[in-house]
Design a protein around this motif. Structure first.
Motif, PDB file in Angstrom:
ATOM      1  N   HIS A  23      24.879  32.268  25.764  1.00  0.00           N
ATOM      2  CA  HIS A  23      25.238  31.864  24.398  1.00  0.00           C
ATOM      3  C   HIS A  23      26.674  32.233  24.047  1.00  0.00           C
ATOM      4  O   HIS A  23      27.333  31.520  23.284  1.00  0.00           O
ATOM      5  N   PHE A  24      27.175  33.315  24.607  1.00  0.00           N
ATOM      6  CA  PHE A  24      28.539  33.730  24.282  1.00  0.00           C
ATOM      7  C   PHE A  24      29.560  32.680  24.717  1.00  0.00           C
ATOM      8  O   PHE A  24      30.611  32.506  24.087  1.00  0.00           O
ATOM      9  N   MET A  25      29.234  31.942  25.797  1.00  0.00           N
ATOM     10  CA  MET A  25      30.149  30.894  26.262  1.00  0.00           C
ATOM     11  C   MET A  25      30.149  29.702  25.310  1.00  0.00           C
ATOM     12  O   MET A  25      31.152  28.999  25.174  1.00  0.00           O
ATOM     13  N   TRP A  26      29.012  29.485  24.635  1.00  0.00           N
ATOM     14  CA  TRP A  26      28.931  28.464  23.580  1.00  0.00           C
ATOM     15  C   TRP A  26      29.938  28.776  22.478  1.00  0.00           C
ATOM     16  O   TRP A  26      30.623  27.883  21.970  1.00  0.00           O
ATOM     17  N   HIS A  27      30.065  30.039  22.112  1.00  0.00           N
ATOM     18  CA  HIS A  27      31.025  30.422  21.081  1.00  0.00           C
ATOM     19  C   HIS A  27      32.452  30.134  21.523  1.00  0.00           C
ATOM     20  O   HIS A  27      33.246  29.553  20.777  1.00  0.00           O
ATOM     21  N   VAL A  28      32.782  30.547  22.740  1.00  0.00           N
ATOM     22  CA  VAL A  28      34.156  30.380  23.226  1.00  0.00           C
ATOM     23  C   VAL A  28      34.517  28.895  23.311  1.00  0.00           C
ATOM     24  O   VAL A  28      35.575  28.463  22.812  1.00  0.00           O
ATOM     25  N   LEU A  29      33.647  28.110  23.913  1.00  0.00           N
ATOM     26  CA  LEU A  29      33.930  26.676  24.062  1.00  0.00           C
ATOM     27  C   LEU A  29      33.966  25.974  22.713  1.00  0.00           C
ATOM     28  O   LEU A  29      34.785  25.074  22.489  1.00  0.00           O
ATOM     29  N   ASN A  30      33.090  26.376  21.797  1.00  0.00           N
ATOM     30  CA  ASN A  30      33.082  25.740  20.481  1.00  0.00           C
ATOM     31  C   ASN A  30      34.307  26.109  19.672  1.00  0.00           C
ATOM     32  O   ASN A  30      34.809  25.294  18.887  1.00  0.00           O
ATOM     33  N   GLY A  31      34.783  27.351  19.823  1.00  0.00           N
ATOM     34  CA  GLY A  31      36.018  27.713  19.147  1.00  0.00           C
ATOM     35  C   GLY A  31      37.164  26.822  19.611  1.00  0.00           C
ATOM     36  O   GLY A  31      37.970  26.346  18.807  1.00  0.00           O
ATOM     37  N   ILE A  32      37.214  26.575  20.923  1.00  0.00           N
ATOM     38  CA  ILE A  32      38.248  25.694  21.477  1.00  0.00           C
ATOM     39  C   ILE A  32      38.042  24.261  20.995  1.00  0.00           C
ATOM     40  O   ILE A  32      38.990  23.579  20.574  1.00  0.00           O
ATOM     41  N   MET A  33      36.780  23.793  21.027  1.00  0.00           N
ATOM     42  CA  MET A  33      36.493  22.409  20.680  1.00  0.00           C
ATOM     43  C   MET A  33      36.800  22.120  19.210  1.00  0.00           C
ATOM     44  O   MET A  33      37.435  21.103  18.876  1.00  0.00           O
ATOM     45  N   LEU A  34      36.361  23.006  18.317  1.00  0.00           N
ATOM     46  CA  LEU A  34      36.597  22.768  16.894  1.00  0.00           C
ATOM     47  C   LEU A  34      38.082  22.873  16.564  1.00  0.00           C
ATOM     48  O   LEU A  34      38.605  22.109  15.744  1.00  0.00           O
ATOM     49  N   GLY A  35      38.778  23.795  17.217  1.00  0.00           N
ATOM     50  CA  GLY A  35      40.219  23.853  17.066  1.00  0.00           C
ATOM     51  C   GLY A  35      40.877  22.566  17.545  1.00  0.00           C
ATOM     52  O   GLY A  35      41.801  22.043  16.906  1.00  0.00           O
ATOM     53  N   TRP A  36      40.411  22.041  18.666  1.00  0.00           N
ATOM     54  CA  TRP A  36      40.934  20.781  19.193  1.00  0.00           C
ATOM     55  C   TRP A  36      40.739  19.644  18.192  1.00  0.00           C
ATOM     56  O   TRP A  36      41.657  18.840  17.975  1.00  0.00           O
ATOM     57  N   MET A  37      39.568  19.580  17.578  1.00  0.00           N
ATOM     58  CA  MET A  37      39.294  18.495  16.631  1.00  0.00           C
ATOM     59  C   MET A  37      40.208  18.590  15.411  1.00  0.00           C
ATOM     60  O   MET A  37      40.665  17.568  14.886  1.00  0.00           O
ATOM     61  N   ILE A  38      40.489  19.808  14.958  1.00  0.00           N
ATOM     62  CA  ILE A  38      41.447  19.969  13.861  1.00  0.00           C
ATOM     63  C   ILE A  38      42.826  19.518  14.322  1.00  0.00           C
ATOM     64  O   ILE A  38      43.566  18.852  13.580  1.00  0.00           O
ATOM     65  N   HIS A  39      43.192  19.859  15.560  1.00  0.00           N
ATOM     66  CA  HIS A  39      44.478  19.434  16.124  1.00  0.00           C
ATOM     67  C   HIS A  39      44.595  17.912  16.141  1.00  0.00           C
ATOM     68  O   HIS A  39      45.647  17.362  15.783  1.00  0.00           O
ATOM     69  N   VAL A  40      43.537  17.222  16.551  1.00  0.00           N
ATOM     70  CA  VAL A  40      43.561  15.752  16.591  1.00  0.00           C
ATOM     71  C   VAL A  40      43.817  15.197  15.196  1.00  0.00           C
ATOM     72  O   VAL A  40      44.600  14.256  15.015  1.00  0.00           O
ATOM     73  N   TYR A  41      43.180  15.799  14.204  1.00  0.00           N
ATOM     74  CA  TYR A  41      43.372  15.342  12.819  1.00  0.00           C
ATOM     75  C   TYR A  41      44.800  15.624  12.343  1.00  0.00           C
ATOM     76  O   TYR A  41      45.459  14.741  11.769  1.00  0.00           O
TER      77      TYR A  41
END
Length: 217
Positions: free
Chosen positions: A187-205
């Motif tokens: 589960h801890f890897m879910w946090h790390v990857l999601n932090g990257i993914m959600l940051g990426w989505m903000i970057h795209v916007y």
């Protein structure tokens, strides 16, 4: 519901002491670090700043859940995620499609019946059913990418986000399955990857808004 009832959902937790999930708790820094980075990069973009603020709250809420492990803390974990999804979907509809304000609100509200239809279908697929609701998001990102295929910067950004989130969801779903062979869980890897993914989505916007000269929205 007993809001103070404690729940044990992840491999790493072996009892109900506060630090029974040290990795699951501390990796929420991924959300907070991403939130700080994109808060700084979103000056002049109110909705990007709002998304960054919600991302920070996601990190705090998830930390509370992986330390307190109660029903109220679970709500503190999942509610900000739902708010982020709806807020991001609104800015996609309003600024990237784009739509008028009220039409964007209506299109965003359609996520609720969309999820109500898709989740029962996903429940019929054994492994996918573990994280059924979360799969609605990468599916929707792929659909939006197809719709916006003539805008490659957005479409490719969405497809990359969908791929990263799909990997993250698979890792989340393996947590309980691999308890016996990997006691700390995944589960801890879910946090790390999601932090990257959600940051990426903000970057795209942010990238789109700056490229179109739409600062101030």
């Amino acid at each position: 519901m007993n809001w103070f009832e404690q729940v044990d959902l992840y491999c790493e937790r072996t009892d109900f002491t506060y630090w029974s999930e040290p990795l699951n708790a501390t990796t929420n820094l991924a959300f907070i670090i991403a939130a700080i980075i994109f808060w700084r990069r979103s000056a002049g973009l109110p909705m990007a700043r709002a998304l960054s603020g919600i991302l920070f709250v996601i990190g705090v809420g998830s930390f509370l859940f992986h330390t307190h492990a109660t029903n109220w803390a679970m709500m503190a974990d999942v509610l900000p995620i739902g708010i982020f999804i709806l807020t991001y979907l609104f800015v996609v509809n309003r600024d990237m499609v784009p739509m008028g304000g009220w039409l964007a609100v209506f299109a965003t509200a359609l996520f609720i019946p969309y999820a109500a239809i898709v989740v029962p279908v996903l429940n019929r697929i054994p492994f996918i059913a573990i994280s059924n609701f979360y799969w609605t998001v990468p599916i929707l990102l792929v659909l939006y990418a197809a719709f916006l295929r003539k805008r490659p910067g957005i479409a490719q950004g969405f497809l990359f986000g969908a791929g990263l989130l799909s990997l993250s969801i698979v890792i989340r779903s393996l947590d309980q399955i691999l308890c016996d062979v990997f006691p700390i869980g995944t589960h801890f890897m879910w946090h790390v990857l999601n932090g990257i993914m959600l940051g990426w989505m903000i970057h795209v916007y942010i990238r789109h808004m700056l490229a179109t000269g739409a600062a101030g929205r």
